[in-house]
Scaffold this motif. Sequence first.
Motif, short mmCIF file in Angstrom:
data_model
loop_
_atom_site.label_atom_id
_atom_site.label_comp_id
_atom_site.label_asym_id
_atom_site.label_seq_id
_atom_site.Cartn_x
_atom_site.Cartn_y
_atom_site.Cartn_z
N ASP A 102 0.82 -1.23 0.00
CA ASP A 102 0.00 0.00 0.00
C ASP A 102 0.84 1.27 0.00
OD1 ASP A 102 -2.15 -1.70 0.15
OD2 ASP A 102 -2.34 -1.53 2.34
N SER A 103 2.15 1.14 -0.02
CA SER A 103 3.02 2.32 0.01
C SER A 103 3.28 2.80 -1.42
CB SER A 103 4.34 2.01 0.71
OG SER A 103 5.05 1.02 0.01
N ALA A 104 3.80 4.01 -1.50
CA ALA A 104 4.10 4.58 -2.82
C ALA A 104 5.31 3.91 -3.47
CB ALA A 104 4.33 6.09 -2.68
N ASP A 105 6.23 3.43 -2.64
CA ASP A 105 7.44 2.78 -3.17
C ASP A 105 7.54 1.40 -2.53
OD1 ASP A 105 9.79 2.12 -4.33
OD2 ASP A 105 11.02 3.60 -3.26
N PRO A 106 6.89 0.36 -3.09
CA PRO A 106 6.87 -0.97 -2.45
C PRO A 106 8.24 -1.59 -2.28
CG PRO A 106 5.20 -0.80 -4.17
CD PRO A 106 6.08 0.40 -4.30
N LYS A 107 9.19 -1.27 -3.16
CA LYS A 107 10.49 -1.92 -3.07
C LYS A 107 11.32 -1.40 -1.91
CE LYS A 107 10.95 -3.16 -7.94
NZ LYS A 107 11.79 -3.04 -9.16
N ASN A 108 11.14 -0.14 -1.56
CA ASN A 108 11.97 0.48 -0.53
C ASN A 108 11.22 0.76 0.77
OD1 ASN A 108 14.17 0.56 -2.35
ND2 ASN A 108 13.35 2.47 -3.25
N ALA A 109 9.94 0.47 0.81
CA ALA A 109 9.16 0.73 2.02
C ALA A 109 9.54 -0.27 3.11
CB ALA A 109 7.66 0.64 1.72
N PRO A 110 9.50 0.13 4.37
CA PRO A 110 9.83 -0.81 5.45
C PRO A 110 8.77 -1.89 5.59
CG PRO A 110 9.03 1.25 6.37
CD PRO A 110 9.17 1.47 4.89
N ALA A 111 9.16 -3.00 6.16
CA ALA A 111 8.24 -4.12 6.35
C ALA A 111 7.21 -3.78 7.42
CB ALA A 111 9.01 -5.38 6.75
N GLN A 112 6.02 -4.33 7.25
CA GLN A 112 4.95 -4.08 8.21
C GLN A 112 5.18 -4.91 9.48
OE1 GLN A 112 1.09 -5.49 7.06
NE2 GLN A 112 0.01 -4.04 8.40
N THR A 113 5.00 -4.29 10.62
CA THR A 113 5.15 -4.99 11.89
C THR A 113 3.81 -5.59 12.29
OG1 THR A 113 6.88 -3.44 12.56
CG2 THR A 113 5.84 -4.76 14.29
N VAL A 114 3.83 -6.90 12.55
CA VAL A 114 2.62 -7.65 12.91
C VAL A 114 2.84 -8.23 14.30
CG1 VAL A 114 1.07 -9.53 12.29
CG2 VAL A 114 2.14 -8.16 10.49
N TYR A 115 1.82 -8.09 15.14
CA TYR A 115 1.87 -8.63 16.49
C TYR A 115 0.92 -9.82 16.60
CZ TYR A 115 4.35 -4.36 17.70
OH TYR A 115 5.27 -3.34 17.76
N PRO A 116 1.10 -10.66 17.61
CA PRO A 116 0.30 -11.90 17.68
C PRO A 116 -1.19 -11.59 17.82
CG PRO A 116 2.19 -12.01 19.16
CD PRO A 116 2.10 -10.60 18.70
N ALA A 117 -1.99 -12.38 17.10
CA ALA A 117 -3.44 -12.34 17.26
C ALA A 117 -3.88 -13.14 18.47
CB ALA A 117 -4.13 -12.87 16.00
N HIS A 118 -3.06 -14.10 18.87
CA HIS A 118 -3.37 -14.90 20.07
C HIS A 118 -2.06 -15.39 20.67
CE1 HIS A 118 -6.00 -17.29 22.67
NE2 HIS A 118 -5.07 -18.22 22.59
N ARG A 119 -2.00 -15.41 21.99
CA ARG A 119 -0.78 -15.80 22.69
C ARG A 119 -1.08 -16.95 23.66
NH1 ARG A 119 2.91 -10.96 23.16
NH2 ARG A 119 1.91 -9.27 21.99
N LEU A 120 -0.28 -17.97 23.58
CA LEU A 120 -0.25 -19.05 24.59
C LEU A 120 1.08 -18.90 25.31
CD1 LEU A 120 -1.73 -22.03 22.55
CD2 LEU A 120 -2.68 -21.11 24.66
N GLN A 121 1.09 -18.03 26.30
CA GLN A 121 2.34 -17.63 26.92
C GLN A 121 2.96 -18.77 27.72
OE1 GLN A 121 3.41 -14.31 26.33
NE2 GLN A 121 5.38 -15.13 27.02
N HIS A 122 2.15 -19.68 28.25
CA HIS A 122 2.65 -20.77 29.09
C HIS A 122 2.30 -22.13 28.49
CE1 HIS A 122 3.42 -17.79 32.30
NE2 HIS A 122 2.27 -17.25 31.91
#
Length: 624
Positions: free
Chosen positions: A351-371
């Motif tokens: 979705d960026s103007a320059d896909p080749k040089n744009a930084p990667a999107q940061t994704v966080y967990p949708a669900h966590r099983l911490q233990h």
Amino acid sequence: MDRHNWDQQNTYRGDGHDGGYQRKTSKRAVTDYGLSMVQWMRNRQPRYKGAPKVELERPSASYIADMTPPAAKPHSPADAIPAKHLHSSLNKARHAINVVRWTPEGRRLLTGSYSGEFTLWNGTAFNFETIMQAHDVAIRSATYSHNEDWLLSACNDGVIKYWQPNFNNVKAIQAHHDPIRGISFSPNDTKFVTASDDATLKIFDFSGGVEESTLTGHGWDAKSVDWHPTKGLLVSGSKDHQVKLWDPRTGRCLTTLHGHKNTLTKTLFEPTRGQLLATSARDQVARVFDLRMMRDICLLKGHEKEVSTLTWHPFHTCLLSTGGNDGSIFHYLLNEPNTPANTTTSIPPYDSADPKNAPAQTVYPAHRLQHAHDAPVWSLDWHPLGHILASGSNDRVTRFWTRARPGETDCFNDRWHIGEAAAEMQGTWDKRNGKRSMREEEEAEMEDEADGLVDQTMPSKHQANLPGLPGLTLPNAASNDGIRSGAGQPNQNGLPASNNLPPPPLLPLPGGIPGMDPAKFAELLASGKLPPPPPPGMHGQGFPPPPILPPNFDFTKFPPGLFPPPLPIPPPPSQETGMGGLPGLNDNSGGGGGAGSVRRRGPLPSQQESLKMEQQRGKYRAPR
């Protein structure tokens, strides 16, 4: 998936073989996917005009019967997230679980342990089925072929073994001299590739087991390898922090993907479309690369320690699960960043103007099983239907996870999500009852394993006969005629009993005594004071060995010197040598291999060997 609990009550089994009362066993969770599959097959057929449509699921227990498998919801990956703990399976002899793999049909789960053992767990009730010694050292990798006919396993010694679906080992090759960290089949199953700690990749011909080429280029140990599901493309991750793409035909390195700052732990192509590549490393980050752009598009964060493994969902291309060194399991939705509060949301490069040089999107967990586990998670694998996730860890436990049923909310606040202490405070975990139920589950697993092991029983030490000598019992065993060897008690021959030897047999006398009236001799013979005469044909052949006389024999009625002194009683055999003249026959002591019943672990039977045995018995004719 629906869970059904069954409870085996005290029932009487009067089948004539092992009838009796069985003790009550603990409840076992069973996951049956038949209902949801039938529901999907019935409702996915074309609907004609005016036909009623199926109502969507609602958060109520009454909608459990309307659940459908993950494949029925290609646009709803969140419904396939395994947030609920199903079962924990562990062996009697516990070892770290390095590999977990579902069988191609999904009926069983195969685990490879640090001790080199294969263990099969039932895929519905999660109980123990069988165990076998597959390798002499730790198993590091295993994979099934695409045609579901073969299994390859690799170990720390660099040995690769070929297995049939019935786990009959047909071949073993020495592929490397260092531990093999990864193995993968080509799309047509004619070749496979391996990654080893010797910093090389090797391509083998599957049918001949012959090495075809060696790929060199990594500066350190190669920790992972994968073959593209449809293309001639290889990917490998190494301890030199590099991800390399290879051409398997020429052995040339096509490109090197940089981005990780520590040792790579897993590299895996997306199995459905093959356009994405996921990598994990010890820098606490996992990355997703787009092969069309040859760059990373997603940066998966959330782990507080190293990311040890990852796996793709078999149907949803945007669902990725990772395992960490702290025992946690996180599930990511690549199309949902799930940005925490007070954090700036990043946009995808598309979705960026320059896909080749744009930084990667940061994704966080949708669900966590911490233990989820108490130690690093080494392996994750999805059921072929995508409704159960299996995990193997260094805490020696194999656990099964599935999605929550409609209306279930307690599973999100259990000990696997918030820990034992917090769950006990909220009332979702009872430490005393939980420890007791875990102990009962462990006892049930031990009983299942004991019942599943192969019994190689030896003859009983109280009723064992000598091989090849029917009716001749071992020492200290009561014979059918009532003769029993007891210390200090004379037997019917008048000799003191021995604890290790049976009484010697009666020997006949010759037919007559010189210088004695034949009538008197016949009278003594009829009274039972003398043994019977020898059978016809023994006259003229000399006297047999000296006889054993009855206890009431009177020597004063016969001339002196007529009978030689009695034979000395031989000493009992030693405990080390056994009975003389019978090789391999030991005493009845507890040591040695012939004592009682020995329970050993044995492999699954070979169908080919069983067929040969039946042909030898004449039940089947040999093929023409």
